[in-house]
Motif scaffolding. Structure first.
Motif, PDB file in Angstrom:
ATOM      1  N   GLU A 102      -1.711   6.837   4.010  1.00 39.13           N
ATOM      2  CA  GLU A 102      -2.783   6.899   5.003  1.00 39.13           C
ATOM      3  C   GLU A 102      -3.470   5.545   5.151  1.00 39.13           C
ATOM      4  O   GLU A 102      -3.754   5.101   6.267  1.00 39.13           O
ATOM      5  N   GLN A 103      -3.747   4.884   4.022  1.00 43.47           N
ATOM      6  CA  GLN A 103      -4.395   3.578   4.078  1.00 43.47           C
ATOM      7  C   GLN A 103      -3.485   2.549   4.728  1.00 43.47           C
ATOM      8  O   GLN A 103      -3.939   1.706   5.509  1.00 43.47           O
ATOM      9  N   THR A 145       0.820  -1.210   0.000  1.00 43.49           N
ATOM     10  CA  THR A 145       0.000   0.000   0.000  1.00 43.49           C
ATOM     11  C   THR A 145       0.852   1.258   0.000  1.00 43.49           C
ATOM     12  O   THR A 145       0.573   2.220  -0.729  1.00 43.49           O
ATOM     13  N   ARG A 190      -3.703   3.099   8.403  1.00 44.93           N
ATOM     14  CA  ARG A 190      -4.973   2.617   8.964  1.00 44.93           C
ATOM     15  C   ARG A 190      -5.007   1.094   9.061  1.00 44.93           C
ATOM     16  O   ARG A 190      -5.483   0.521  10.041  1.00 44.93           O
ATOM     17  N   ASP A 191      -4.503   0.429   8.022  1.00 44.08           N
ATOM     18  CA  ASP A 191      -4.486  -1.042   8.035  1.00 44.08           C
ATOM     19  C   ASP A 191      -3.621  -1.563   9.166  1.00 44.08           C
ATOM     20  O   ASP A 191      -3.979  -2.542   9.849  1.00 44.08           O
ATOM     21  N   ASN A 203      -0.198   4.954  -1.006  1.00 39.31           N
ATOM     22  CA  ASN A 203      -1.300   5.403  -0.146  1.00 39.31           C
ATOM     23  C   ASN A 203      -0.873   5.190   1.303  1.00 39.31           C
ATOM     24  O   ASN A 203      -1.199   4.184   1.929  1.00 39.31           O
TER      25      ASN A 203
END
Length: 559
Positions: free
Chosen positions: A254-255, A246, A258-259, A252
């Protein structure tokens, strides 16, 4: 406003330093169950190959139990290996192109469906049954092939630096339990059916020695392979995409944060300041990073990749090829081993179901004393000793044992007994089976494990799955050469003494000498592969250096 590239690097550093947590073990189980199924499906065919011959190719005129013709045996055993090779290449590429998560569940679903379909292979005659079986086993192999690069890549990208080798090795070590379980299920099925439909040995009654109900044994054996895969399918499709893919491939951050917050239970600063000034700085920074990315995104077929990783990929592919030539050809002398120690009598002295039972029991014993321990000794020591020394030592010991077997084969095995030519008298059977078991042990506590682990660590995230797939496919090419090329090569040099349906070959001793040379080649090509122990994936692939250097250069150019 946080620097988003800094957020991405913070996520990766946190992954590298994360303590061993529950999600690590959950990932090992989810990915490992795929490899459990892989080994179960690929190796269980060897427990019922002779049964298929008795069921579908019995010829009363020959006066001996039926056996698969050479071309049919090659197809039944080899088609899954061909499918695996192609699956490794395709899913390796797909894992980098579309993401690990998106294609990871597909491989497992394919294995579940084709395991069941293999057991349901139907037809009105031997040719149609074998044709449908080969068709489904090809696609079974295709799904199995995808599990190699995806499982290795996912586990490497989830792991911390300190225990990464053990985690990836533990996934691969599930193969040992898969092999053992395949033999165990065959033992249970053959014993149960033999108790219900007991028949005399072939030499007592040729027709009755193979009950029609024995046809269910191989079908149930194959279908049971779908069960462990089905139990973990839901959890596999629920796994988040790896943070490295990611952050480094999809860009990405931010993703990715979050993950990882969900599994690592940490908090990353990912929110943006909404002020216009901050937004302007953010957009400029993003533009700089995109321009930098273009400068480091070299392709697989490029001079830059060749310069940075060419020798590494060559070392990975050659070592895996040579390992699998030797590993998959070790069944060349399995028949002599099991006969010499009295584990498997002559086929005519057993019924069809007794033969399945005794072949499976012999394979289970070898798995229990050499295959499974070899895998788990690697898991225990790989992050202490390092990958390089384990691989080098494994190839050296395999070469040594193959040379001993080459020059002392018949002295260890003995000669056919005067009273019963189906047995061997004289020799040193304890040393004979010890050599065989130790060769398997040092294959697994050696290159069979490390060739799987290292390609998942060396290459950039955007090419990691592809390069692992190429390395694994090279190994399966070696497996095809070992399993079938040497099956023909090892046939007796004298006409009339080779197995029925096979041409003459170069003999078992010369074949073993060639295999010793293959192991020696693997030993020397290990020097092309660097030690990866204790280093982050970004350090090994050069991605930290590339990104930082390119960003600084782009910023300077924009001043």
């Amino acid at each position: 406003m946080p620097d988003q590239s800094a957020v991405g690097m913070e996520v990766l550093r946190t992954l590298d330093k994360a303590k061993t947590q529950g999600y690590h073990f959950k990932s090992i189980v989810i990915a490992g169950m795929g490899f459990f199924t892989d080994a179960y499906d690929l190796f269980s065919i060897s427990t019922v190959t002779r049964l298929l011959g008795r069921l579908y190719y019995y010829d009363p005129a020959l006066g001996k139990p039926g056996t698969l013709p050479p071309n049919v045996a090659a197809a039944v055993n080899g088609v899954a290996l061909v499918g695996t090779l192609l699956g490794q290449l395709f899913f390796g590429w797909a894992g980098d192109k579309f993401g690990r998560k998106k294609v990871y569940g597909i491989t497992l679903l394919l294995m579940i469906l084709t395991s069941i379909a293999s057991g349901l292979s139907l037809g009105s005659n031997a040719t149609s049954v074998m044709t449908t079986l080969c068709f489904f086993r090809f696609w079974l192999g295709f799904g199995i092939g995808g599990d190699y690069p995806l499982s290795a890549t996912i586990m490497s990208e989830y792991s911390n630096t300190k225990t990464r080798g053990a985690f990836i090795g533990a996934v691969f070590a599930m193969q040992g339990f898969g092999i053992l379980s395949g033999a165990t299920v065959a033992i249970i099925l053959s014993a149960a059916f033999n108790a219900a439909y007991h028949r005399p040995a072939f030499q007592v009654d040729q027709i009755r020695s193979t009950p029609p109900q024995a046809d269910y044994v191989w079908r149930l054996l194959f279908m049971f392979g779908a069960l462990p895969a089905a139990l973990t399918y839901y959890y596999r499709i629920r796994m988040p995409e790896t943070a490295r893919y990611t952050a480094l491939v999809e860009k990405n951050n931010e993703q990715a944060a979050r993950d990882m917050e969900k599994v690592l239970h940490v908090q990353f600063q990912t929110k943006h300041d909404d002020s216009s000034v901050a937004m302007g700085v953010q957009k400029h920074q993003a533009a700089v990073e995109r321009e930098a990315d273009k400068k480091v995104q070299y392709k697989l077929f490029s001079q830059e990749f060749l310069r940075r990783h060419g020798y590494q990929l060559l070392g990975c592919t050659v070592c895996w090829f040579m390992l699998d030539v030797a590993f998959y050809s070790q069944n060349l002398f399995q028949k002599d081993i099991f006969t010499a120690v009295g584990w498997i009598p002559a086929a005519k002295k057993m019924s069809a179901l007794e033969e399945v039972f005794k072949i499976s029991r012999a394979q289970a014993l070898i798995a229990l004393v050499s295959t499974v321990p070899g895998y788990w000794v690697t898991v225990a020591l790989i992050d202490r000793v390092g990958r390089w020394w384990i691989q080098l030592n494994g190839f050296f010991m395999m070469t040594l044992f193959m040379l001993v077997l080459t020059f002392d084969y018949y002295n260890l095995r003995g000669d056919p007994c005067p009273a019963d030519s189906s047995k061997y008298c004289g020799g040193n059977h304890l040393a004979f089976i010890a050599m065989y078991a130790l060769t398997f042990f040092f294959a697994n506590f050696g290159p069979n494990s490390t060739t799987f682990i290292v390609p998942a660590e060396l290459f950039p995230a955007r090419l990691r799955s592809t390069c692992h797939g190429i390395s694994a496919a090279s190994g399966k090419a070696g497996a095809i050469v070992g399993a079938f090329g040497f099956l023909y090569a090892s046939q007796n040099e004298h006409q009339g003494k080779q197995d029925h349906g096979y041409p003459t070959g170069i003999g078992i001793k010369k074949s073993l000498l060639v295999l010793a040379v293959c192991n020696a080649i693997g030993f020397f090509f290990t020097f092309f592969v660097p030690e990866t122990n204790g280093k982050s994936l970004e350090e090994l692939s050069g991605e930290n250096e590339e990104s930082n250097g390119a960003v600084e250069k782009t910023k300077a150019d924009n001043l």
